[in-house]
Design an enzyme around this catalytic site. Sequence first.
Site, PDB file in Angstrom:
ATOM      1  N   TRP A 102      18.855 -36.116 -60.056  1.00  0.00           N
ATOM      2  CA  TRP A 102      18.819 -35.659 -58.660  1.00  0.00           C
ATOM      3  C   TRP A 102      18.249 -34.260 -58.517  1.00  0.00           C
ATOM      4  O   TRP A 102      17.505 -33.970 -57.582  1.00  0.00           O
ATOM      5  CB  TRP A 102      20.202 -35.766 -58.014  1.00  0.00           C
ATOM      6  CG  TRP A 102      20.533 -37.187 -57.683  1.00  0.00           C
ATOM      7  CD1 TRP A 102      21.464 -37.967 -58.300  1.00  0.00           C
ATOM      8  CD2 TRP A 102      19.896 -38.014 -56.690  1.00  0.00           C
ATOM      9  NE1 TRP A 102      21.448 -39.231 -57.745  1.00  0.00           N
ATOM     10  CE2 TRP A 102      20.503 -39.285 -56.763  1.00  0.00           C
ATOM     11  CE3 TRP A 102      18.880 -37.810 -55.760  1.00  0.00           C
ATOM     12  CZ2 TRP A 102      20.130 -40.348 -55.927  1.00  0.00           C
ATOM     13  CZ3 TRP A 102      18.499 -38.868 -54.934  1.00  0.00           C
ATOM     14  CH2 TRP A 102      19.128 -40.120 -55.030  1.00  0.00           C
ATOM     15  N   ASP A 173      23.428 -28.809 -53.984  1.00  0.00           N
ATOM     16  CA  ASP A 173      23.535 -30.215 -53.598  1.00  0.00           C
ATOM     17  C   ASP A 173      24.885 -30.710 -54.119  1.00  0.00           C
ATOM     18  O   ASP A 173      25.080 -30.851 -55.317  1.00  0.00           O
ATOM     19  CB  ASP A 173      22.382 -31.013 -54.222  1.00  0.00           C
ATOM     20  CG  ASP A 173      22.486 -32.507 -53.925  1.00  0.00           C
ATOM     21  OD1 ASP A 173      23.429 -32.926 -53.231  1.00  0.00           O
ATOM     22  OD2 ASP A 173      21.596 -33.254 -54.399  1.00  0.00           O
ATOM     23  N   LYS A 197      28.832 -40.673 -50.256  1.00  0.00           N
ATOM     24  CA  LYS A 197      29.626 -40.767 -51.474  1.00  0.00           C
ATOM     25  C   LYS A 197      31.090 -40.436 -51.178  1.00  0.00           C
ATOM     26  O   LYS A 197      31.961 -41.229 -51.429  1.00  0.00           O
ATOM     27  CB  LYS A 197      29.089 -39.824 -52.552  1.00  0.00           C
ATOM     28  CG  LYS A 197      27.881 -40.321 -53.354  1.00  0.00           C
ATOM     29  CD  LYS A 197      26.605 -40.464 -52.602  1.00  0.00           C
ATOM     30  CE  LYS A 197      25.464 -41.043 -53.372  1.00  0.00           C
ATOM     31  NZ  LYS A 197      24.315 -40.158 -53.525  1.00  0.00           N
TER      32      LYS A 197
HETATM   33  C1  LIG Z   1      22.912 -39.872 -53.481  1.00  0.00           C
HETATM   34  C2  LIG Z   1      22.445 -38.521 -53.754  1.00  0.00           C
HETATM   35  C3  LIG Z   1      21.359 -37.941 -53.073  1.00  0.00           C
HETATM   36  C4  LIG Z   1      20.505 -38.715 -52.109  1.00  0.00           C
HETATM   37  O1  LIG Z   1      21.147 -39.113 -50.993  1.00  0.00           O
HETATM   38  P1  LIG Z   1      20.373 -39.999 -49.878  1.00  0.00           P
HETATM   39  O2  LIG Z   1      21.290 -39.874 -48.734  1.00  0.00           O
HETATM   40  O3  LIG Z   1      20.221 -41.364 -50.430  1.00  0.00           O
HETATM   41  O4  LIG Z   1      19.057 -39.356 -49.629  1.00  0.00           O
HETATM   42  C5  LIG Z   1      21.023 -36.645 -53.357  1.00  0.00           C
HETATM   43  N1  LIG Z   1      21.698 -35.931 -54.262  1.00  0.00           N
HETATM   44  C6  LIG Z   1      22.733 -36.444 -54.949  1.00  0.00           C
HETATM   45  C7  LIG Z   1      23.462 -35.610 -55.946  1.00  0.00           C
HETATM   46  C8  LIG Z   1      23.137 -37.752 -54.719  1.00  0.00           C
HETATM   47  O5  LIG Z   1      24.167 -38.273 -55.395  1.00  0.00           O
END
Ligand SMILES: *Cc1c(COP(=O)(O)O)cnc(C)c1O
Length: 361
Positions: A102, A173, A197
């Site tokens: 990511w 993030d 999540k």
């Molecule tokens: C799932 C995830 C993303 C992407 O999320 P989307 O909403 O699908 O764009 C970005 N960073 C991390 C750490 C993730 O787990």
Amino acid sequence: MSKVYNFSAGPAMLPVEVMKKCQEEFLNYNGLGVSIIEMSHRSKDYMEVANQAVADLRDLLKLPDNYKVLFMHGGGRGMFANIAMNLAQPNGCADYLVGGAWAGYAAAEGKKYTNVNEIKIDSVNDKNLVTINTKNLPLNKDAQYVHVCLNETIHGIEIFDDINTNNVPLIADASSNILSRPLDVTKYGIVYAGAQKNIGPSGFAIAIVREDLIGHALPFCPSVYDFKVTYEHDSMFNTPNTFAWYLSGLVFKWIKDFGGLEAMEARNKEKADYLYGFIDSCDFYSNNVDKSCRSRMNVPFFLKNSDLNQEFLDKAKEAGLCNLKGHRVLGGMRASIYNAMPIEGVKALVEFMDKFAKEHK
Ligand SMILES: *Cc1c(COP(=O)(O)O)cnc(C)c1O
């Protein structure tokens, strides 16, 4: 309905209490005769829901006044672009710490808008385990920001250490570990997360932005992604995702009722320790991340004999344990055990893994 434990990495399971409450009041919100998704975002009833959600999130993370909560469109990857469009400067640069998939995707998106320095922070130690180093990094003093991914959802790597960036804003993030434990946001310029999540529906993102980082968007940044426009309109410049905002609010309330982030951390630690403890005790399975940076949210694991992978998944499903297939980048298995997963789900998984191992000795 038979009981199923859903280990999906995302969109992931949500607390059953939240889903029930949502179901109960879905057709008729608060006796109004209409659904929460059928009313104006500017109506008094919706505004109460919206404001309460923000207040509860602020309370959970103990946000100081100079950190603003923005609800954004476009999920996690939308934020990859938003960060760069709002913080990058013409001919400027940014440092991206990369220790998993990511972080790399974020850096790739950043490159569309600025000069990106990728700094590798993961390596494999002499025991063949992945470790993370966040000390003495070759940071660029002219960078507009440093970006880090606090939990690598695919690789099962989580960063627990503080990172010193010499006052360059650190952007995190936290899509897959936000609200899983207390987080001192004052160590960051921005903490953001796609919602699906640990918070709510996909497509929605939460950005906690330090005041001084608002108001620097590049001229071409679309208004709906501009932090300043979003802030000035209380995240309602255009119609927000009212359902996602509402459902996220129910999750914040659920976490508060649970006892807040300290209690949530204790629950998550117990679950993770239980699962990793079993994996380490059984040579049939392995995990290749060093203990210092094992994710409490996403637990990738491998069967010694990968020919048994499909049978493992089939039997797990029969036992009511769903979505354990690993990400295609890594293969193997992955159990995502976010806030909503009860300890009983982890115990059921370990019991199944133990039985499966004994049957295939
Ligand atoms: C799932 C995830 C993303 C992407 O999320 P989307 O909403 O699908 O764009 C970005 N960073 C991390 C750490 C993730 O787990």
